[in-house]
Design a protein around this motif. Structure first.
Motif, mmCIF file in Angstrom:
data_model
loop_
_atom_site.group_PDB
_atom_site.id
_atom_site.type_symbol
_atom_site.label_atom_id
_atom_site.label_comp_id
_atom_site.label_asym_id
_atom_site.label_seq_id
_atom_site.Cartn_x
_atom_site.Cartn_y
_atom_site.Cartn_z
ATOM 1 N N GLY A 1 -6.553 -56.077 -50.512
ATOM 2 C CA GLY A 1 -7.287 -55.744 -49.289
ATOM 3 C C GLY A 1 -7.296 -56.897 -48.291
ATOM 4 N N PRO A 2 -7.936 -56.706 -47.148
ATOM 5 C CA PRO A 2 -8.624 -55.503 -46.673
ATOM 6 C C PRO A 2 -7.649 -54.414 -46.224
ATOM 7 N N TYR A 3 -8.152 -53.176 -46.132
ATOM 8 C CA TYR A 3 -7.296 -52.014 -45.914
ATOM 9 C C TYR A 3 -7.542 -51.372 -44.548
ATOM 10 N N ARG A 4 -6.439 -50.896 -43.962
ATOM 11 C CA ARG A 4 -6.482 -50.010 -42.795
ATOM 12 C C ARG A 4 -6.015 -48.627 -43.255
ATOM 13 N N LEU A 5 -6.375 -47.582 -42.505
ATOM 14 C CA LEU A 5 -6.100 -46.218 -42.971
ATOM 15 C C LEU A 5 -5.711 -45.315 -41.828
ATOM 16 N N ASP A 6 -5.126 -44.165 -42.204
ATOM 17 C CA ASP A 6 -4.754 -43.140 -41.222
ATOM 18 C C ASP A 6 -4.661 -41.792 -41.939
ATOM 19 N N TYR A 7 -5.238 -40.745 -41.306
ATOM 20 C CA TYR A 7 -5.140 -39.383 -41.836
ATOM 21 C C TYR A 7 -4.020 -38.634 -41.118
#
Length: 474
Positions: free
Chosen positions: A88-94
């Motif tokens: 981490g740290p994490y980024r995200l996308d749907y």
């Protein structure tokens, strides 16, 4: 009223028959579409959810565990955490239909998950820093594109030092903002760079898009926000929003303002208008931010273990995804998602064959980047100035006016009605009708001019009659 598409277009005076028919037919089609949309709206059974506390209980004090226990099993399973502290740290996308989740760790871990069934589609470690991810992964040096199984397809070396990315689905454009201060557009359907704009504003690590008009918004360290289109090398709008540096953005016009104890590092706006703001390890969700009433207190709140790096609402679900230093957390937010979806555009339950057909249709209907503008309503209007200029050039090139009216040629009639005298009478009659329209137009213009002159003369007389002492009168 809900499905109205603005005011009716008025037919201009002196318009030709074909133009009148085209305007009338388009207006009738628009009215039919509005009526059908209003009728089909009654068939949409789903309503948006909400969270309501007991008497004298604030909803922001209700924990996620209490909500998960109170709802049904399917909804309760949407609250979960992935403990991934190593990368981490994490980024995200749907995904656009809300079915799949992509997480990218700062230290190289990238994973694609069917988050509803908790099925891992693919996982890999790119062995270098990941700045942003949406299956075009902005790695330390260059931009890489992967397929759904995690196989590397392309390495785009023209796009270097990318920090943030946004995808424009109807234009098939991938917009990237980098540490070098360049805003670049890549057409993913043909693999061609559409535009490369030097913003001259330093590293670009704050980026968002307006889904209404596909305009890219960039935040800068001097407190300004600039709006960009691939058609211009200068910003369309540049506005001062804060005294300090801009850390995150998610809307264009200022609607409300509220004070936070610490600056919000991440912002996300849901389909139903709920705004989530992350400050260090706390997420706060605000309600009615798009209304005129001021925002007084948060609608919901949730504390996590690590510092928050990414926020994103899942489309068509009451779920907020949070990327932080210890991994990923899915949070239940009642009333966040749109309950009814358009199955022809974004269908969460479509099969692989339906997805392939949709991709072909979307490529055929792909919008060109030249059509991106601040006001998308201008696309339906006629550019009168450029039309007149083109018309002049056409007349000069051809030597005659192709839009001019042809001279009236009377038809030949039988039984002696086509004599020279009768033909001349018909010609005069048509000529008088044409002259009548011209005379009426000139009379109207003259009366309007006379009215304006009279008003101006009255104003001048009033000014002349006034003295310097008139300002002391009651």
């Amino acid at each position: 009223q809900k499905f109205q598409r603005g005011e009716k277009y008025k037919v201009p005076a002196g318009a030709r028959r074909r133009l009148k028919e085209a305007i009338i037919s388009s207006e009738t089609m628009s009215e039919l579409a509005q009526k059908q949309a209003a009728r089909y709206d009654l068939l949409l059974p789903e309503d948006a959810g909400f969270l309501e506390g007991d008497e004298d209980e604030d909803t922001n004090t209700i924990s996620q565990d209490v909500i998960a226990d109170a709802v049904d099993i399917t909804s309760g399973s949407k609250y979960f955490s992935l403990h991934l502290s190593q990368f981490g740290p994490y980024r995200l996308d749907y995904s656009r239909n809300g079915r799949h989740l992509l997480v990218g760790g700062k230290k190289g871990n990238v994973a694609c998950i069917d988050w509803q069934s908790k099925c891992l589609m693919c996982e890999m470690n790119v062995m270098e820093t990941v700045n942003d991810a949406m299956f075009a992964v902005a790695q330390k040096r260059w931009l890489y594109i992967y397929d759904s199984k995690g196989v590397e397809l392309h390495c785009v070396k023209k796009f270097n030092d990318v920090l943030r990315m946004q995808f424009l689905p109807y234009h098939f454009l991938l917009a990237t903002a980098g540490a070098t201060g360049f805003l670049q557009y890549l057409d993913v359907s043909v693999g061609k760079e559409v535009a490369a704009i030097c913003t001259k504003m330093g590293p670009l690590d704050v980026m968002s898009q307006n889904p209404h008009n596909a305009i890219i918004h960039l935040g800068h360290p001097n407190g300004t926000v600039s709006l960009w289109s691939p058609n211009q090398k200068e910003p369309l709008v540049k506005m001062l929003c804060h005294r300090g540096a801009v850390r995150s953005l998610t809307s264009f016009k200022p609607l409300n303002s509220c004070f936070l104890s610490a600056g919000a590092s991440c912002l996300s706006l849901s389909q139903r208008g709920l705004l989530s703001a992350a400050t260090e390890d706390i997420v706060q969700v605000y309600q009615n931010v798009l209304g005129s009433s001021p925002v007084s207190k948060p609608y919901m709140a949730h504390r996590l273990r690590g510092q928050i790096w990414g926020l994103a609402y899942c489309p068509f679900e009451d779920v907020l995804g949070i990327g932080h230093g210890e991994g990923f957390t899915s949070m239940i937010v009642p009333g966040a998602g749109e309950p009814n979806f358009d199955a022809l555009d974004t269908n969460p339950y479509r099969s692989s064959k339906q997805r392939q057909e949709w991709e072909v249709k979307a490529l055929l209907e792909k919008m060109q980047p030249e059509l991106i503008g601040l006001d998308p309503g201008q696309l339906s209007k006629v550019d009168q100035a450029s039309f007149e200029q083109r018309h002049k050039e056409q007349v000069e090139a051809l030597g005659f006016d192709p839009l001019a009216k042809d001279k009236f040629k009377p038809k030949t009639k039988k039984k002696g009605r086509s004599s020279a005298g009768a033909i001349e009478k018909r010609k005069r009659k048509v000529a008088h009708e044409d002259q009548r329209d011209v005379i009426q137009q000139t009379v109207q213009e003259r009366t309007e001019r006379e009215k304006e002159l009279k008003e101006k003369s009255k104003e001048k007389k009033n000014l002349e009659n006034k003295t310097t002492l008139d300002r002391f009168r009651k």
